[in-house]
Design an enzyme around this catalytic site. Structure first.
Site, PDB file in Angstrom:
ATOM      1  N   LYS A 112       0.823  -1.218   0.000  1.00  0.00           N
ATOM      2  CA  LYS A 112       0.000   0.000   0.000  1.00  0.00           C
ATOM      3  C   LYS A 112       0.856   1.267   0.000  1.00  0.00           C
ATOM      4  CE  LYS A 112      -4.237  -2.065   1.584  1.00  0.00           C
ATOM      5  NZ  LYS A 112      -3.803  -3.486   1.734  1.00  0.00           N
TER       6      LYS A 112
HETATM    7  C1  PLP Z   1      -4.433  -4.571   1.150  1.00  0.00           C
HETATM    8  C2  PLP Z   1      -3.682  -5.835   1.099  1.00  0.00           C
HETATM    9  C3  PLP Z   1      -4.035  -6.874   0.198  1.00  0.00           C
HETATM   10  C4  PLP Z   1      -5.251  -6.797  -0.701  1.00  0.00           C
HETATM   11  O1  PLP Z   1      -5.114  -5.829  -1.718  1.00  0.00           O
HETATM   12  P1  PLP Z   1      -6.411  -5.300  -2.507  1.00  0.00           P
HETATM   13  O2  PLP Z   1      -5.917  -4.190  -3.366  1.00  0.00           O
HETATM   14  O3  PLP Z   1      -7.365  -4.824  -1.438  1.00  0.00           O
HETATM   15  O4  PLP Z   1      -6.957  -6.442  -3.285  1.00  0.00           O
HETATM   16  C5  PLP Z   1      -3.225  -8.007   0.154  1.00  0.00           C
HETATM   17  N1  PLP Z   1      -2.152  -8.132   0.966  1.00  0.00           N
HETATM   18  C6  PLP Z   1      -1.789  -7.171   1.843  1.00  0.00           C
HETATM   19  C7  PLP Z   1      -0.615  -7.393   2.718  1.00  0.00           C
HETATM   20  C8  PLP Z   1      -2.525  -5.984   1.939  1.00  0.00           C
HETATM   21  O5  PLP Z   1      -2.163  -5.032   2.823  1.00  0.00           O
END
Ligand code: PLP
Length: 463
Positions: A112
Site C-alpha cells: 500500500k
Molecule cells: C491490502 C492488502 C491486500 C489486498 O489488496 P487489494 O488491493 O485490497 O486487493 C493483500 N495483501 C496485503 C498485505 C494488503 O495489505
C-alpha cells in the site's frame, strides 16, 4: 483526461478532482473515460530505467493538466526516496518460470506504500495551490492506516486521523501508527471492532456540517489515484522479464481488488499480460463469483492473512463496469441488488468477459501455513501469509513458457506470529526500523460514539 463514475450519474471530473473526491456522488467509483495506450516501442523503451522514470511515463497520460510534468516528477521522486531497496519493486526467482515481485520495501512494509506515498505528495501539491486544508480520516484493520500515516505525516495542509479497533491490530501495525511524532498525526484506538470503526467513519462522512467544517477527505482503496500508482510495477516487472516481446502472467493476493485491477489497466494500456489470477483466502467471494457467477456476501471469517479478510470487494465494481460494456445503469442496478438482497448474479455475457481477463484460486488456512513452510525449503524465501496465498495459486496457474509473477504484498516481519507458527522462525524487522519497539507511542483511546469522536477531531486538527 476526464473521469466518469461506474454508476453513470455523477459529475465528470478531472484527475485532481477525482483524487480529492474519492467516492463519486452517485455512490460509484471514478474511472478514466479512455485508457491511454503505450505502443510496443514505448514499452520496450522502459527497459533498464529507474522505477521513478517508469512511474512518470506510465502515470503522466492519466493525470492530464492537473499537475505539470515537473510537479508529478517531484511527487514521484519524493514518494519513493524512503524505500529500503533501490529497485523499489525487485523481482526474485522462486522456481523455473515463477517469480516473486517484492512490494514490501516501503516504510510500512506492505504494497500500500506504493500508492499512498504518491498520493500524499499529490494531495499536498493540489491543496497548497488552492490554499486549502483537509482532514483525512481513515478506518483500518492495520495496513491502510499505517500506510496513510506514513504518507501524510508532516505535510502542511493535511491532518491525518486513523481509527483502529483497540486491541485488535498486531503490535507492529499499532506501533507503525502510534510512534510517528508529527503534530498532524492522530492515532485513535476505538473501543470496538473494525466494523465499528468503518461505521463511525461513514457516519462522519454523512454528517455534512462536520464534513464541510473540517474538510473531511478519504484515501481508501477506491481512490483512483491509488489504483493508478499501482499500475507502474506491472510494467517494471513485465519489462524485466522480456515484455513487450514476451507475455507475462500475474497472480495477486486479493481483497478489495485494487491491486489486481491495476494489472487490468496495465493490460488495457498494451502491456502483454497473459493471465491475471485472483488469489483469495477463505474469504472467497471473488473466487466464488468468477467460478459460478454468483456474487454473494456470507460474513467475514478471520484468517492469518487479515488484510484480505473482506466481505465485499469494493474495487470489483470497476471490473464489472468493463465486463458490462461500461454500462453505468447496469452496474448501478447490481449494486442496488447487493444492498437490498446481499448479492447478485452476473449475466452470462459479463461473466464470460470477466473470465477472458481473470482466473482465480482459493487457499485455506492450512494450505497458507503449508506454503510458508514449503517455500522456505524450496527457495529459501520467507513469505508473509498474504504472499503465501498468492504463491500457492501462482504455482497452480503457471503455464510454461509464460513466466508467472506473484505479488508479495507484505514483508514477513509484519505478520510474525503466522510466520513463526509455520516455520519456527520469527522474522526480524529490516534494520531501518529495528528500533520500532523502542519508540514512544502516542495514541488516544476513544469510545464508539460519533459525537465524542467529532469533538476530538475538531479540537485536535491544526487550524
Ligand atoms: C491490502 C492488502 C491486500 C489486498 O489488496 P487489494 O488491493 O485490497 O486487493 C493483500 N495483501 C496485503 C498485505 C494488503 O495489505
Amino acid at each position: 483526461m476526464r473521469y466518469i463514475s461506474t454508476r453513470g450519474q455523477a459529475p465528470v471530473l478531472s484527475f485532481g478532482e477525482a483524487m480529492l473526491t474519492g467516492l463519486a456522488r452517485d455512490g460509484g467509483l471514478y474511472v478514466p473515460e479512455t485508457i491511454p495506450v503505450m505502443t510496443p516501442a514505448d514499452i520496450a523503451a522502459l527497459a533498464g530505467l529507474p522505477y521513478e522514470e517508469v512511474a512518470l511515463r506510465v502515470m503522466k497520460p492519466f493525470v492530464g493538466d492537473t499537475f505539470t510534468e515537473a510537479e508529478l516528477k517531484g511527487a514521484i521522486d519524493r514518494a519513493y526516496a524512503g524505500f529500503g531497496h533501490v529497485a523499489r519493486a525487485p523481482l526474485v526467482q522462486l522456481a523455473p518460470g515463477h517469480f516473486l515481485l517484492e512490494l514490501f520495501h516501503g516504510p510500512t512494509l506492505a504494497f500500500k506504500d506504493f500508492a499512498m506515498q504518491v498520493i500524499g505528495q499529490l494531495f499536498q501539491i493540489a491543496l497548497a495551490k488552492e490554499g486549502r486544508r483537509i482532514t483525512i480520516v481513515g478506518a483500518t484493520s492495520g495496513d491502510t492506516g499505517s500506510a496513510a500515516i506514513e504518507a501524510f505525516r508532516g505535510l502542511d495542509n493535511v491532518d491525518v486521523v486513523i481509527l483502529f479497533p483497540h486491541g485488535r491490530v498486531s503490535d507492529v501495525q499499532r506501533r507503525q501508527m502510534t510512534t510517528p511524532s508529527e503534530s498532524n498525526v492522530h492515532a485513535l484506538a476505538l473501543d470496538g471492532t473494525f466494523d465499528d470503526c468503518q461505521n463511525r467513519l461513514k457516519d462522519m462522512f454523512n454528517d455534512f456540517a462536520f464534513r464541510d467544517e473540517v474538510g473531511l477527505a478519504g484515501v481508501n482503496s477506491i481512490n483512483w489515484a491509488r489504483v493508478l500508482a499501482q499500475v507502474v510495477y506491472y510494467f517494471t516487472a513485465a519489462v524485466s522479464l522480456g515484455a513487450p516481446a514476451r507475455k507475462v502472467s500475474f497472480t495477486v493476493p486479493t481483497g478489495n481488488f485494487g491491486d489486481i485491477f491495476a494489472g487490468f489497466i496495465a493490460r488495457e494500456m498494451g502491456l502483454p499480460i497473459d493471465k491475471l489470477v485472483v488469489a483469495t483466502n477463505q474469504n472467497d467471494i471473488l473466487h466464488r463469483c468468477l467460478t459460478t457467477g454468483e456474487y454473494r456476501m456470507d460474513g467475514v471469517k478471520p484468517s492469518i492473512s487479515p488484510s484480505m479478510d473482506i466481505q465485499i470487494s469494493s474495487n470489483f465494481e470497476r471490473a464489472l463496469f468493463w465486463a458490462y460494456g461500461r454500462d453505468g445503469a447496469a452496474v448501478a442496478q447490481l449494486m442496488d441488488e447487493l444492498k437490498a438482497q446481499g448479492g447478485f448474479t452476473v449475466s452470462q455475457g459479463a461473466l464470460q468477459a470477466l473470465r477472458e481477463i481473470y482466473t482465480s484460486g482459493r487457499v485455506s488456512e492450512q494450505e497458507t501455513s503449508e506454503t510458508i513452510t514449503q517455500e522456505l525449503t524450496r527457495s529459501g524465501e520467507l513469505l508473509c501469509p498474504h504472499s503465501a496465498v498468492g504463491v500457492r495459486v501462482g504455482h497452480a496457474h503457471a503455464t510454461a513458457p509464460v513466466p508467472m509473477v506473484t505479488l508479495a504484498t507484505a514483508h514477513p516481519a509484519k505478520f510474525p506470529d503466522a510466520v513463526q507458527a509455520a516455520t519456527g522462525i520469527r522474522p526480524a524487522l529490516p534494520p531501518r526500523m529495528a528500533d520500532l519497539f523502542d519508540r514512544p507511542e502516542r495514541v488516544t483511546r476513544v469510545p464508539n460514539d460519533l459525537s465524542a469522536l467529532e469533538a476530538l477531531i475538531r479540537e485536535r486538527r491544526r487550524h
